[in-house]
Design a protein around this motif. Structure first.
Motif, mmCIF file in Angstrom:
data_model
loop_
_atom_site.group_PDB
_atom_site.id
_atom_site.type_symbol
_atom_site.label_atom_id
_atom_site.label_comp_id
_atom_site.label_asym_id
_atom_site.label_seq_id
_atom_site.Cartn_x
_atom_site.Cartn_y
_atom_site.Cartn_z
ATOM 1 N N TYR A 89 90.450 -79.618 34.275
ATOM 2 C CA TYR A 89 91.275 -80.688 34.858
ATOM 3 C C TYR A 89 92.343 -81.141 33.880
ATOM 4 C CZ TYR A 89 87.833 -81.065 38.590
ATOM 5 O OH TYR A 89 87.017 -80.797 39.659
ATOM 6 N N ASP A 90 93.514 -81.542 34.420
ATOM 7 C CA ASP A 90 94.594 -82.095 33.590
ATOM 8 C C ASP A 90 94.757 -83.575 33.900
ATOM 9 O OD1 ASP A 90 95.266 -79.756 32.299
ATOM 10 O OD2 ASP A 90 96.619 -79.095 33.893
ATOM 11 N N PRO A 91 95.186 -84.381 32.898
ATOM 12 C CA PRO A 91 95.448 -85.800 33.162
ATOM 13 C C PRO A 91 96.755 -85.962 33.944
ATOM 14 C CG PRO A 91 95.993 -85.251 30.885
ATOM 15 C CD PRO A 91 95.438 -84.002 31.502
ATOM 16 N N VAL A 92 96.809 -86.972 34.821
ATOM 17 C CA VAL A 92 98.035 -87.224 35.594
ATOM 18 C C VAL A 92 98.596 -88.609 35.251
ATOM 19 C CG1 VAL A 92 99.050 -87.385 37.899
ATOM 20 C CG2 VAL A 92 97.209 -85.750 37.462
ATOM 21 N N GLY A 93 97.812 -89.648 35.523
ATOM 22 C CA GLY A 93 98.293 -91.026 35.280
ATOM 23 C C GLY A 93 98.447 -91.779 36.581
ATOM 24 N N CYS A 94 97.820 -92.973 36.678
ATOM 25 C CA CYS A 94 97.908 -93.802 37.883
ATOM 26 C C CYS A 94 97.689 -95.258 37.457
ATOM 27 C CB CYS A 94 96.843 -93.359 38.901
ATOM 28 S SG CYS A 94 95.151 -93.673 38.332
ATOM 29 N N PRO A 95 97.857 -96.227 38.377
ATOM 30 C CA PRO A 95 97.691 -97.645 37.974
ATOM 31 C C PRO A 95 96.301 -97.950 37.420
ATOM 32 C CG PRO A 95 98.691 -97.505 40.157
ATOM 33 C CD PRO A 95 98.289 -96.107 39.781
ATOM 34 N N LEU A 96 95.268 -97.203 37.887
ATOM 35 C CA LEU A 96 93.901 -97.483 37.441
ATOM 36 C C LEU A 96 93.720 -97.259 35.948
ATOM 37 C CD1 LEU A 96 91.542 -96.039 40.184
ATOM 38 C CD2 LEU A 96 91.765 -98.395 39.503
ATOM 39 N N CYS A 97 94.428 -96.238 35.404
ATOM 40 C CA CYS A 97 94.212 -95.902 33.989
ATOM 41 C C CYS A 97 95.417 -96.290 33.149
ATOM 42 C CB CYS A 97 93.909 -94.417 33.841
ATOM 43 S SG CYS A 97 95.189 -93.341 34.532
ATOM 44 N N GLY A 98 96.289 -97.159 33.694
ATOM 45 C CA GLY A 98 97.466 -97.585 32.923
ATOM 46 C C GLY A 98 98.429 -96.434 32.683
ATOM 47 N N GLU A 99 98.517 -95.506 33.645
ATOM 48 C CA GLU A 99 99.421 -94.344 33.601
ATOM 49 C C GLU A 99 99.140 -93.391 32.444
ATOM 50 O OE1 GLU A 99 101.173 -93.913 36.187
ATOM 51 O OE2 GLU A 99 101.024 -95.933 37.007
ATOM 52 N N THR A 100 97.945 -93.433 31.844
ATOM 53 C CA THR A 100 97.669 -92.547 30.710
ATOM 54 C C THR A 100 96.927 -91.276 31.143
ATOM 55 O OG1 THR A 100 95.570 -93.676 30.291
ATOM 56 C CG2 THR A 100 97.482 -94.437 29.033
ATOM 57 N N GLY A 101 96.239 -91.333 32.294
ATOM 58 C CA GLY A 101 95.460 -90.175 32.715
ATOM 59 C C GLY A 101 94.029 -90.205 32.187
ATOM 60 N N PHE A 102 93.751 -91.168 31.274
ATOM 61 C CA PHE A 102 92.407 -91.254 30.699
ATOM 62 C C PHE A 102 91.864 -92.672 30.866
ATOM 63 C CE2 PHE A 102 94.523 -87.872 28.323
ATOM 64 C CZ PHE A 102 93.567 -86.868 28.346
#
Length: 567
Positions: A488-501
């Motif tokens: 899997y690759d990180p993407v980034g979304c509001p849940l993770c503060g746009e970091t993907g982690f």
């Protein structure tokens, strides 16, 4: 049952749900009489229940829905209805309109029975209020996201304005310095920076003195990122405020200083270690945040796989010997040690620790802080401890031959000793201790297990993206090239503060002592020989443990390489 629950009191409901026991309820009711607070607040203050427990129980008791706010997106027209200061005062958050009712506002509240708050918001917005239950921390984290930077900036601007008028009024620099100390905006600014760091799960806050600006950075999940920039004229006031809070000398600007402070954010206590270092444009501050609860987790939360937990338990079951946890700074060694101690902490054993500094207080454990000025070093403290009839001794870190030799003597005379070392692998730990000058036969006799550990960042569950692994990645993970593997690759979304982690998990290499390994150590074998024998006896290396997390979709190949680069 639901109807009965609504009539049931909160305390009884929590007892029924198994969250607290009668004894804890009685203690909380006693505290409630003295402090006139909500019962929920008293239970949280006593550490008997968490914010989440209270919110879930209130949902059942009052029949008001519970709302989870992590990563929630609020429309601008909804969040703009009420000013941030009013929302903070009542600890509430408008999240949207009720379905099909444009004049009914859904309001997340930590105290859904607070009628004053409901009336205030109703008057300001001209809407009917429908309460929903959320925790204090969740509400504050969202308020930080939408209003945090504005509040910090307005505090900074207010300070700059006040400072200009002061400069005009006071010609004497000494008087200006004195009046600067009580400046409320700076107090608010520093407080706001610390609170936002806690809510964004930061482990460290950095204040960097650049040529024209002060840069504030947070380290979240082991990675630093810039959060705010202020004018350099704010630096002296920020430094002074931090020094006052952490008990340092405010007049000393040329030497490095260390201090510590305790702050309470969203009803949780945080212990902060502060370091100030003079640099070319002013003093640089680094604050290390530690929550007293975060260090003492349950074993299951450490991130050990089943077979690792089995080995960990087996090592901990030894009545005497040395258990070593190794890894670089910030690899979670203290958390593992504290977890092990909490596990062993019963009233029938006497546990004493020597630490520099004491990172978290554990009830029922005698913790000693090293103080070189008073000639209380690791070695002198250990000698004194051995006369205190201990069963288990924890040494914060083995740094020299003297400490190591006392630890070995203590373990051979029937004590269980746990400690940390800065080495790269579990096999290298043995050779490091031999290099310090310990006798190989004593070391072979005393060490019962070595745990090397690192931390990898966990992929955010809501935005990670699958793809097939490449041949190179399969080689790195040590899996057959003809096997289909998804990574899997990180993407980034509001849940993770746009970091993907989001969050980190431990990766372990556990070397348990066997008669064959003891013989090798006695013969002063090399690191490589010790390692290959341990592997043949079933030890998993850091690379193997990290690789299994990559295959489970918990982390990425890049994170695996970071923690097992030397393999």
């Amino acid at each position: 049952m639901e109807f009965e629950n609504k009539k049931m009191r909160l305390g009884d409901l929590l007892v029924l749900r198994g969250v607290i026991n009668e004894k804890q309820l009685a203690a909380a009711l006693e505290l409630q009489k003295k402090q006139h607070k909500h019962l929920g607040d008293c239970l949280i203050q006593l550490g008997a229940a968490t914010d989440d427990d209270i919110a879930n129980a209130l949902e059942v008791q009052l029949g008001i829905p519970r709302i989870h706010l992590r990563g929630v997106k609020i429309e601008p027209e909804v969040i703009g209805l009420v000013s941030g200061s009013v929302l903070r005062k009542h600890n509430v958050l408008p999240v949207g309109y009720a379905p099909g009712q444009s004049n009914t506002l859904l309001l997340a509240m930590s105290d859904p029975l607070d009628m004053v708050a409901q009336d205030d918001i109703s008057i300001i917005t001209n809407c009917l209020i429908e309460p929903q239950i959320a925790t204090v921390g969740e509400i504050n984290a969202v308020l930080d996201k939408y209003f945090g930077t504005d509040e910090a900036m307005s505090a900074a601007e207010q300070y700059t304005r006040e400072r200009e008028t002061q400069m005009q009024q006071l010609a004497a620099a000494a008087q200006e310095e004195a009046s600067e100390l009580d400046n409320a905006p700076i107090v608010q600014l520093v407080r706001s920076i610390i609170e936002q760091a806690v809510r964004q799960r930061a482990s460290d806050i950095h204040f960097d003195a650049l040529e024209k600006q002060v840069r504030v950075r947070y380290r979240v999940d082991g990675v630093l990122s810039e959060k705010m920039l202020y004018d350099i004229s704010l630096l002296p006031a920020i430094v002074t405020r931090v020094k006052i809070l952490s008990g340092m000398d405010i007049s000393e600007k040329r030497k490095p200083q260390d201090g510590r402070m305790t702050v309470s954010v969203d009803r949780s206590e945080y212990d902060i270690r502060v370091s100030v270092l003079p640099s070319s444009y002013g003093e640089k501050i680094v604050m290390r945040l530690a929550s007293s609860t975060a260090l003492t987790r349950s074993k299951g939360d450490l991130g050990m796989q089943d077979w690792e937990l089995e080995r960990f338990d087996h090592i901990l079951a030894n009545p005497n010997g040395i258990i070593l946890v190794t890894g670089p700074t910030g690899s979670g060694k203290s958390t593992t040690l504290y977890t092990a101690l909490s596990e062993l902490n019963t009233e029938s054993v006497n546990i004493i620790t020597v630490e520099d500094p004491v990172e978290a207080n554990i009830a029922g454990v005698n913790q000693v802080q090293v103080n070189p000025k008073a000639d209380l070093t690791f070695a002198t403290a250990l000698r004194a401890i051995l006369r205190q009839d201990p069963d288990i001794i924890m040494i914060g870190e083995i740094r020299d031959y003297e400490t190591a030799s006392i630890a070995v003597q203590a373990s051979i005379t029937g004590h269980l000793v746990v400690s940390t070392l800065h080495t790269n692998s579990s096999a290298a730990t043995i050779t490091r201790l031999l290099d310090m000058g310990l006798e190989s036969y004593l070391l072979a006799d005393s060490v019962v297990g070595v745990i090397a550990q690192r931390l990898v960042r966990k992929l955010c569950k809501s935005c990670k993206k699958p793809r097939p692994a490449t041949e190179t990645e399969k080689k790195l993970m040590g899996v057959p090239l003809d096997r289909e593997i998804t990574v899997y690759d990180p993407v980034g979304c509001p849940l993770c503060g746009e970091t993907g982690f989001y969050g980190r998990i431990g990766v372990y290499e556990i070397m348990e002592m066997t008669p064959e390994l003891r013989q090798l150590i006695t013969d002063k074998a090399s690191t490589e020989e010790i390692r290959s024998l341990a592997l043949s006896q079933g030890m998993h290396t850091l690379r193997m443990s990290a690789s299994s997390y990559v295959q489970q979709g918990v982390t990425t190949v890049e994170e695996m390489l970071k923690v097992s680069f030397e393999e």
